[in-house]
Design an enzyme around this catalytic site. Structure first.
Site, mmCIF file in Angstrom:
data_model
loop_
_atom_site.group_PDB
_atom_site.id
_atom_site.type_symbol
_atom_site.label_atom_id
_atom_site.label_comp_id
_atom_site.label_asym_id
_atom_site.label_seq_id
_atom_site.Cartn_x
_atom_site.Cartn_y
_atom_site.Cartn_z
ATOM 1 C CG ASP A 144 -12.513 -9.363 2.027
ATOM 2 O OD1 ASP A 144 -12.348 -7.436 1.598
ATOM 3 O OD2 ASP A 144 -12.761 -9.246 3.715
ATOM 4 C CD GLU A 166 -4.489 -8.278 1.903
ATOM 5 O OE1 GLU A 166 -5.509 -7.083 2.590
ATOM 6 O OE2 GLU A 166 -3.369 -7.337 2.378
ATOM 7 C CG ASN A 188 -0.199 -6.779 -1.460
ATOM 8 O OD1 ASN A 188 -1.024 -7.819 -2.296
ATOM 9 N ND2 ASN A 188 -1.201 -6.898 -0.355
ATOM 10 C CD GLU A 221 -3.273 -1.132 2.136
ATOM 11 O OE1 GLU A 221 -2.920 -0.071 3.603
ATOM 12 O OE2 GLU A 221 -3.777 -2.159 2.820
ATOM 13 C CG HIS A 239 -10.192 -5.611 1.297
ATOM 14 N ND1 HIS A 239 -10.477 -6.770 1.543
ATOM 15 C CD2 HIS A 239 -8.794 -5.382 0.794
ATOM 16 C CE1 HIS A 239 -8.834 -7.589 2.658
ATOM 17 N NE2 HIS A 239 -8.684 -6.530 1.437
#
Ligand code: XIL
Length: 461
Positions: free
Chosen positions: A281, A279, A214, A171, A250
């Site tokens: 979801d 990650e 990432n 990030e 996400h």
């Protein structure tokens, strides 16, 4: 151990093969010889990990170490996933809360569990502005550079050779249209070059690990993903070591799966890096959620360098966004429609045999470590009945000669003459319905030897 290596496709028993082959109508009869020939086609896998493996990919989850003591959590984790990421336990604040003082105990437990199950491991994460201990924020530039490189080196050396991919930098870019770097101690004091420096340090510390950048909101083409793309292109052109880009993914109604998701993964892959969904979801429920998950899995399958998918948790109830119920298992570990969509997209077979290998004796055993202290650890053995009910079971646990089992619970032990082999039988009535589980536990005094106890087979009455 009856557990197959999680990276290899499951090998069902011949009975399961025959049953499915018959059901699928692929049995040919060689009439002249009176021989039944089974089709040689591949068996559909019945778990996320095994079906992903058949596609040459992994299917992972974030793991929270403090949930490993919940048997349904661990059973679901061990059964379905062949890759794991520590949800918080390998972040800077967890591993180096004070400068130069490294705390690896909890991360070691994560590693032991994942590796004990034959899982692939993603390391997460070395350099990130968040979950950073306060002391890092108060350093001057020279100290910060030393501290960053020392952190990367010490952590990567601890797990050298055991991590498949590391998120080296997480990030580092701003949201929105600027394409700028995100303010952080690293960015503010060391400038843009901190990312390159982190990757070079990481390569030296563990040459076997794939090194990833990432980020989130980089899942489609936009100003932020363009900025990351330009950085990766520049790194590849100049020989800065980078092997992979992680797309957190996400999603929710404000931030749905972008329509150019696959195309965006592909343009990064075309730079010569692997791409990973790290990650995943997706908030929602029912068919809509299932469709979004299917879209993500299909996108990955269509990009040959997309080598794995990680969902950000096992069960909705422990998700960091629990109110959005974004995962594949509900709070009772039931498979959601999204689970079935993912399994089918991976070529798996829903409703398959819940126990892939009941063993010849009609039961199977799995081990996991549930707790660890400075001098001892607790182990748990889960006993599962095969496809028929059983009325009792017997299994063995062997510890090394240095170790001693000091306590047991939920079973009746007997010992061999060496004292290293414990034979365990149920306390009282050991009846288990088909597919049902029970567990027993024990404490091992390590005496300096932390090797994992070995399980013998399980025999059912
Ligand atoms: C989250 C964890 O899931 C939470 O338990 C924790 O409180 C905060 O961090 N991007 C990342 C992950 O890279 O490390 C974050 O994980 C979620 C967003």
């Amino acid at each position: 151990m009856n557990e197959p290596s999680r990276f290899r496709p499951e090998r069902p028993t011949w009975r399961a093969r025959l049953r499915r082959a018959l059901a699928m109508g692929v049995v040919g009869i060689l009439a002249s010889a009176g021989v039944v020939i089974l089709s040689g086609t591949a068996e559909a896998a019945t778990t996320l990990g095994a079906s992903a493996a058949e596609q040459g990919r992994y299917f992972g989850t974030a793991v929270a170490v403090n949930r490993l003591s919940e048997s349904d959590y661990t059973a679901t984790l061990n059964r379905e996933f062949n890759s794991a990421t520590a949800e918080n336990e390998m972040k800077w604040d967890a591993l180096e809360p004070q400068r130069g003082s490294f705390q690896f105990d909890t991360a070691d437990r994560f590693m032991n569990h994942a590796r004990g199950q034959g899982m692939d491991v993603r390391g997460h994460t070395l350099v990130w502005h968040s979950q950073l201990p306060g002391w890092v924020n108060s350093l001057g530039a020279g100290d910060l550079r030393t501290a960053m490189n020392n952190h990367i080196t010490r952590v990567m050396q601890q797990y050298r050779g055991q991590i498949d991919s590391w998120d080296v930098v997480n990030e580092a870019f701003q949201d929105g249209s600027s394409g700028a770097r995100r303010p952080s101690p690293f960015q503010n004091l060391l400038g843009n070059g901190f990312i390159e420096e982190a990757f070079r340090t990481a390569r030296a510390a563990d040459p076997a690990a794939k090194l990833c950048y990432n980020d989130y909101n980089t899942d489609g083409q936009n100003a932020k993903s363009n900025a990351v793309y330009n950085m990766v292109r520049d790194f590849k052109a100049r020989g800065v070591p980078i092997d992979c880009v992680g797309f957190q993914s996400h999603f929710n109604s404000q931030s749905p799966v972008p329509s150019d998701y696959r195309a965006n993964l592909q343009r990064f892959a075309d730079l010569g890096v692997d791409v990973q969904i790290t990650e995943l979801d997706i908030e929602g429920s029912g068919t809509a959620q299932a469709n979004s998950y299917r879209t993500v899995v299909n996108a990955c399958l269509q990009v040959s360098r997309c080598n794995g998918i990680t969902v950000w948790g096992v069960t909705d109830k422990y998700s960091w966004r629990a109110s959005g119920t974004p995962l594949l298992f509900d709070g009772n570990y039931n498979k959601k429609p999204a689970y079935t969509a993912v399994l089918e997209a991976l070529g798996g077979e829903p409703g398959g045999d819940p126990d892939p290998d009941p063993g010849t004796g009609g039961c199977s055993v799995t081990y996991d470590e549930t707790d660890r202290w400075g001098d001892r650890f607790n182990g748990r053995v889960t006993v599962r009945a095969g496809s028929s009910a059983i009325s009792g079971w017997t299994t063995t646990v062997t510890v090394s000669s240095a170790q001693d089992i000091s306590t047991t619970w939920n079973g009746s032990p007997t010992w061999d003459s060496s004292g290293n082999v414990m034979t365990m039988r149920p306390n009282g009535n050991g009846g288990l319905a088909a597919g049902a589980t029970t567990s027993f536990g024990f404490t091992v005094m390590a005496n300096g030897d932390w090797s994992q106890p070995r399980l013998g087979g399980c025999t059912a009455a």
